[in-house]
Design a protein around this motif. Structure first.
Motif, mmCIF file in Angstrom:
data_model
loop_
_atom_site.group_PDB
_atom_site.id
_atom_site.type_symbol
_atom_site.label_atom_id
_atom_site.label_comp_id
_atom_site.label_asym_id
_atom_site.label_seq_id
_atom_site.Cartn_x
_atom_site.Cartn_y
_atom_site.Cartn_z
ATOM 1 N N ALA A 15 6.151 -6.705 -2.123
ATOM 2 C CA ALA A 15 5.359 -6.362 -3.298
ATOM 3 C C ALA A 15 4.669 -5.013 -3.121
ATOM 4 O O ALA A 15 4.589 -4.212 -4.062
ATOM 5 N N LEU A 16 4.180 -4.742 -1.916
ATOM 6 C CA LEU A 16 3.518 -3.468 -1.647
ATOM 7 C C LEU A 16 4.484 -2.305 -1.823
ATOM 8 O O LEU A 16 4.143 -1.281 -2.432
ATOM 9 N N VAL A 17 5.702 -2.452 -1.315
ATOM 10 C CA VAL A 17 6.704 -1.392 -1.436
ATOM 11 C C VAL A 17 7.044 -1.138 -2.903
ATOM 12 O O VAL A 17 7.157 0.010 -3.346
ATOM 13 N N VAL A 18 7.210 -2.201 -3.686
ATOM 14 C CA VAL A 18 7.528 -2.049 -5.107
ATOM 15 C C VAL A 18 6.421 -1.290 -5.832
ATOM 16 O O VAL A 18 6.682 -0.385 -6.637
ATOM 17 N N LEU A 19 5.168 -1.629 -5.558
ATOM 18 C CA LEU A 19 4.043 -0.947 -6.191
ATOM 19 C C LEU A 19 4.015 0.537 -5.837
ATOM 20 O O LEU A 19 3.833 1.395 -6.707
ATOM 21 N N GLY A 25 -1.932 -8.343 10.412
ATOM 22 C CA GLY A 25 -1.655 -9.074 9.178
ATOM 23 C C GLY A 25 -2.169 -8.381 7.941
ATOM 24 O O GLY A 25 -2.311 -9.016 6.891
ATOM 25 N N GLY A 26 -2.426 -7.076 8.009
ATOM 26 C CA GLY A 26 -2.958 -6.365 6.851
ATOM 27 C C GLY A 26 -2.514 -4.916 6.806
ATOM 28 O O GLY A 26 -2.406 -4.253 7.836
ATOM 29 N N ALA A 45 -2.287 -5.159 1.287
ATOM 30 C CA ALA A 45 -1.369 -6.277 1.511
ATOM 31 C C ALA A 45 -1.879 -7.122 2.671
ATOM 32 O O ALA A 45 -2.274 -6.590 3.715
ATOM 33 N N THR A 46 -1.865 -8.436 2.476
ATOM 34 C CA THR A 46 -2.322 -9.371 3.507
ATOM 35 C C THR A 46 -1.256 -10.430 3.737
ATOM 36 O O THR A 46 -0.777 -11.045 2.779
ATOM 37 N N ALA A 47 -0.878 -10.632 4.991
ATOM 38 C CA ALA A 47 0.095 -11.678 5.318
ATOM 39 C C ALA A 47 -0.510 -13.034 4.991
ATOM 40 O O ALA A 47 -1.635 -13.339 5.396
ATOM 41 N N SER A 48 0.223 -13.850 4.263
ATOM 42 C CA SER A 48 -0.307 -15.134 3.822
ATOM 43 C C SER A 48 0.605 -16.274 4.268
ATOM 44 O O SER A 48 1.729 -16.053 4.738
ATOM 45 N N ASP A 49 0.097 -17.498 4.073
ATOM 46 C CA ASP A 49 0.856 -18.714 4.380
ATOM 47 C C ASP A 49 1.311 -18.760 5.835
ATOM 48 O O ASP A 49 2.409 -19.231 6.148
#
Length: 261
Positions: free
Chosen positions: A63-67, A89-90, A111-115
């Protein structure tokens, strides 16, 4: 008498006008900063805050790359955008200082690594817990290959279910007695150090491997203790940086983006 009164009135009016002008506030610019001067006082005028879109928080590198790819040109008039892999993780994205906004940096994305599962630092798991968590919390080897997760699972699978495991541990090496088949028992050396890759950063990238002290106990429980001094965090940041540099190579080549640790 009238002449004197007229002269006195003119003088009074002149002094009043001078006093009034002295009391009127005046704007003065000094080194790009604006001040309001009133009589003997001086107050800095805070610049108007420039309107900015709301900061976007994402939960994946994709998602970060797309933005960044779709909006890099509209987010800043003074490239580049800086993409900082500041934690395992960020990822933080920020602009160059804006001279029209008191040299403030704007942070449009994060961006934050989740799950992610809990960090594996110093754990002791029962037999059943280990069989589940080793399969769910660690990156497995590609199909057709094996890693130390498979080694531990294989060791656990040979432990007897009808009696406790006998072990010999001198603090450096460990030997456990496991049942092979149903008719005889085999002594099997346990490796004191294993290399594992728990899920600890963004799931789009390979998880960083690190060493763990591995122990097996008489009740068939096991323990894992991190033994790399936290160096996996730097490895994770480098892996994320490599991913972003590959995904944003066109923007980097054009001087629009810089990726840093």
């Amino acid at each position: 008498m009238e002449i004197k009164n007229s002269f006195l009135a003119d003088a009074i009016n002149t002094l009043a006008e001078l006093g009034k002008k002295a009391a009127e506030p005046e704007k003065v610019d000094i080194n790009g900063r604006r001040f309001m001067v009133t009589g003997g006082s001086c107050t800095e005028i805070e610049p108007l805050e420039l309107p900015k879109p709301e900061k976007v928080n994402t939960r994946s590198l994709n998602a970060l790359v797309v933005l960044i790819k779709s909006e890099v040109d509209s987010q800043t008039e003074n490239p580049p955008l800086y993409v900082s892999c500041n934690t395992y993780g960020g990822v933080e994205v920020f602009t160059t200082p804006n001279p029209e906004d008191d040299l403030h940096r704007w942070q449009p994305y994060h961006a934050t690594a989740s799950d992610l599962p809990p960090l594996v630092e110093d754990v002791r798991w029962s037999f059943d817990e280990a069989m589940i968590k080793l399969r769910s919390m660690f990156q497995r080897a590609p199909e057709g290959e094996k890693n130390d997760v498979d080694y531990i699972l294989d060791l656990l699978s040979h432990m007897s279910f009808d009696q406790s495991v006998k072990s010999d541990d001198n603090g450096i090496t460990q030997t456990v007695q496991v049942r092979k088949g149903v008719s005889f028992v085999e002594n099997k050396a346990v490796r004191p150090i294993v290399t594992l890759a728990p899920y600890r950063t963004f799931q789009e990238v390979e998880q960083p491997e690190s060493e763990f002290v591995f122990r097996v106990y008489d009740d068939r429980s096991i323990s894992l203790t991190a033994a790399d001094g936290g160096m996996w965090k730097m490895a994770a940041r480098s892996i994320v940086k490599d991913y972003l540099e590959d995904a944003l190579q066109d923007e980097i080549a054009a001087g629009k983006v810089k990726v840093t640790l």
